[in-house]
Design a protein around this motif. Structure first.
Motif, short mmCIF file in Angstrom:
data_model
loop_
_atom_site.label_atom_id
_atom_site.label_comp_id
_atom_site.label_asym_id
_atom_site.label_seq_id
_atom_site.Cartn_x
_atom_site.Cartn_y
_atom_site.Cartn_z
N ILE A 1 0.82 -1.23 0.00
CA ILE A 1 0.00 0.00 0.00
C ILE A 1 0.85 1.27 0.00
O ILE A 1 0.33 2.37 -0.02
CB ILE A 1 -0.98 0.03 1.20
CG1 ILE A 1 -0.20 -0.08 2.52
CG2 ILE A 1 -2.01 -1.08 1.07
CD1 ILE A 1 -1.06 0.20 3.74
N GLY A 2 2.17 1.09 0.04
CA GLY A 2 3.06 2.24 0.05
C GLY A 2 3.60 2.51 1.44
O GLY A 2 3.17 1.89 2.42
N LYS A 3 4.57 3.41 1.52
CA LYS A 3 5.22 3.79 2.78
C LYS A 3 5.82 2.59 3.51
O LYS A 3 5.88 2.54 4.73
CB LYS A 3 4.21 4.50 3.72
CG LYS A 3 3.52 5.71 3.10
CD LYS A 3 4.32 6.96 3.34
CE LYS A 3 3.74 8.21 2.72
NZ LYS A 3 2.62 8.80 3.39
N GLY A 4 6.20 1.55 2.74
CA GLY A 4 6.91 0.43 3.35
C GLY A 4 6.03 -0.64 3.97
O GLY A 4 6.52 -1.47 4.74
N PHE B 1 4.98 -6.41 6.92
CA PHE B 1 3.96 -7.21 6.24
C PHE B 1 2.87 -7.67 7.21
O PHE B 1 3.19 -8.14 8.31
CB PHE B 1 4.58 -8.49 5.65
CG PHE B 1 5.51 -8.25 4.51
CD1 PHE B 1 5.05 -8.27 3.20
CD2 PHE B 1 6.85 -8.00 4.74
CE1 PHE B 1 5.91 -8.05 2.14
CE2 PHE B 1 7.72 -7.78 3.68
CZ PHE B 1 7.25 -7.80 2.38
N PHE B 2 1.63 -7.54 6.78
CA PHE B 2 0.51 -8.15 7.50
C PHE B 2 -0.14 -9.12 6.52
O PHE B 2 -0.75 -8.69 5.54
CB PHE B 2 -0.54 -7.09 7.87
CG PHE B 2 -0.07 -6.07 8.87
CD1 PHE B 2 -0.18 -6.31 10.23
CD2 PHE B 2 0.45 -4.85 8.44
CE1 PHE B 2 0.23 -5.36 11.16
CE2 PHE B 2 0.87 -3.90 9.36
CZ PHE B 2 0.75 -4.14 10.72
N ALA C 1 -5.63 -2.13 7.56
CA ALA C 1 -5.34 -0.99 6.67
C ALA C 1 -5.25 0.30 7.48
O ALA C 1 -4.36 1.13 7.24
CB ALA C 1 -6.43 -0.89 5.60
N ARG C 2 -6.12 0.45 8.48
CA ARG C 2 -6.09 1.68 9.30
C ARG C 2 -4.83 1.72 10.17
O ARG C 2 -4.18 2.76 10.32
CB ARG C 2 -7.35 1.78 10.17
CG ARG C 2 -8.59 2.16 9.37
CD ARG C 2 -9.71 2.65 10.27
NE ARG C 2 -10.07 1.67 11.29
CZ ARG C 2 -10.88 0.63 11.08
NH1 ARG C 2 -11.42 0.45 9.89
NH2 ARG C 2 -11.16 -0.21 12.05
N ALA D 1 -11.51 -7.12 9.62
CA ALA D 1 -10.10 -7.33 10.00
C ALA D 1 -9.17 -6.66 8.99
O ALA D 1 -8.22 -5.96 9.36
CB ALA D 1 -9.79 -8.82 10.09
N LEU D 2 -9.49 -6.82 7.71
CA LEU D 2 -8.66 -6.19 6.66
C LEU D 2 -8.69 -4.66 6.81
O LEU D 2 -7.66 -3.99 6.69
CB LEU D 2 -9.20 -6.54 5.28
CG LEU D 2 -8.51 -7.64 4.49
CD1 LEU D 2 -9.17 -7.78 3.13
CD2 LEU D 2 -7.03 -7.39 4.31
N GLY D 3 -9.88 -4.15 7.06
CA GLY D 3 -10.03 -2.70 7.24
C GLY D 3 -9.24 -2.21 8.44
O GLY D 3 -8.58 -1.16 8.38
#
Lengths: 117, 152
Positions: free
Chosen positions: B56-59, B97-98, B119-120, B114-116
């Motif tokens: 998603i970016g930023k590492g 990594f998740f 992401a947050r 859980a994914l949301g």
């Protein structure tokens, strides 16, 4: 195609179906903010359709069963864990043995079963 | 909910992977699955990547999939000090990594929630600037993640 190979290809098909189902859910993009490349969805659909055609040709009865079950449960194949069907969570009869030599279905819900080590 | 998914035995503190394929295999290895199951899961994760990188970016990357091989919704966290080329949106290597795996019949709301959440948390970590990679124990990494979960 052996039953083992057929079953393995069938859950590859199911993985592709689940993936398409996931990314086409508007909640998915809303909750994750992840971008999906629309052109590549077509690529996955093509892969899915090629695999489906192969399975349909090899064993049309099992393939049609998969499609019907998918409409009913959202999936057509499930694992057996601890002698239990993981779709309906009913214990399988003790006479049902782990096998990949033939296609087995759950006597309760009818889903196609797979035993994975 | 994320707290329930974070487990010390599902953490890689110093990933060796250099490529996307190696990273996914290293994360999958944590789950102690049979070779057959590992291959199925790896293929499912790679199929998802075809649709667009989960970097998603930023590492940070969030590889995820539903898969027949797990019995419950499962999270693996990995840290790479050197970073992994992951075709991320901003082209930067991934350090955190998740990997989230749900069963095919897990309720959609549970999986997407859980994914949301992940992401947050990721956005909150990314917002701080440089991602920490100097964790001395799985617990320290889990605490770091949970600190960002608390901020929401």
């Amino acid at each position: 195609m052996s039953s083992r190979e057929y079953l393995h290809k069938l859950y590859l098909l199911q993985d592709l179906d689940l993936l398409l189902q996931q990314v086409e859910d508007p909640e998915y993009t809303a909750k994750t903010g992840l971008e999906i490349n629309e052109e590549r969805i077509e690529l996955i659909k093509q892969r899915r359709d090629e695999l489906a055609r192969e399975l349909q040709k090899a064993d049309p009865i099992t393939y049609e069963m998969y499609e019907k079950l998918k409409k009913r449960y959202g999936r057509g194949i499930t694992r057996v864990v601890d002698d239990m069907c993981t779709n309906c969570f009913v214990a399988l009869p003790s006479s049902m043995m782990k096998t990949e030599d033939r296609i087995e279905t759950c006597p309760n819900c009818g889903i196609i079963l797979i035993w994975l080590d | 909910m994320i707290k329930d998914l974070l487990r010390e035995d599902r953490v890689v503190l110093d990933m060796k992977a250099k490529t996307k394929e190696e990273a996914l295999r290293e994360l999958v290895d944590v789950l102690n699955l049979s070779e057959d199951k590992k291959e199925i899961l790896f293929k499912a994760l790679m199929q998802r990547e075809v649709l667009g990188s989960t970097g998603i970016g930023k590492g940070i990357a969030i590889p995820h999939s539903r898969s027949i091989v797990v019995d419950n919704i499962t999270l693996v966290v990995g840290v790479s000090k050197e970073g992994v080329e992951f075709d991320s949106l901003d082209g930067k290597p991934v350090h955190l990594f998740f990997m989230l795996i749900a069963t095919p019949n897990d309720p959609s709301m549970k999986y997407l929630t859980a994914l949301g959440s992940i992401a947050r948390i990721s956005r909150s970590i990314a917002h701080e600037g440089e991602i920490r990679t100097d964790f001395s124990s799985p617990k320290e990494l889990i605490d770091y993640i949970l600190e960002h979960a608390d901020e929401q």
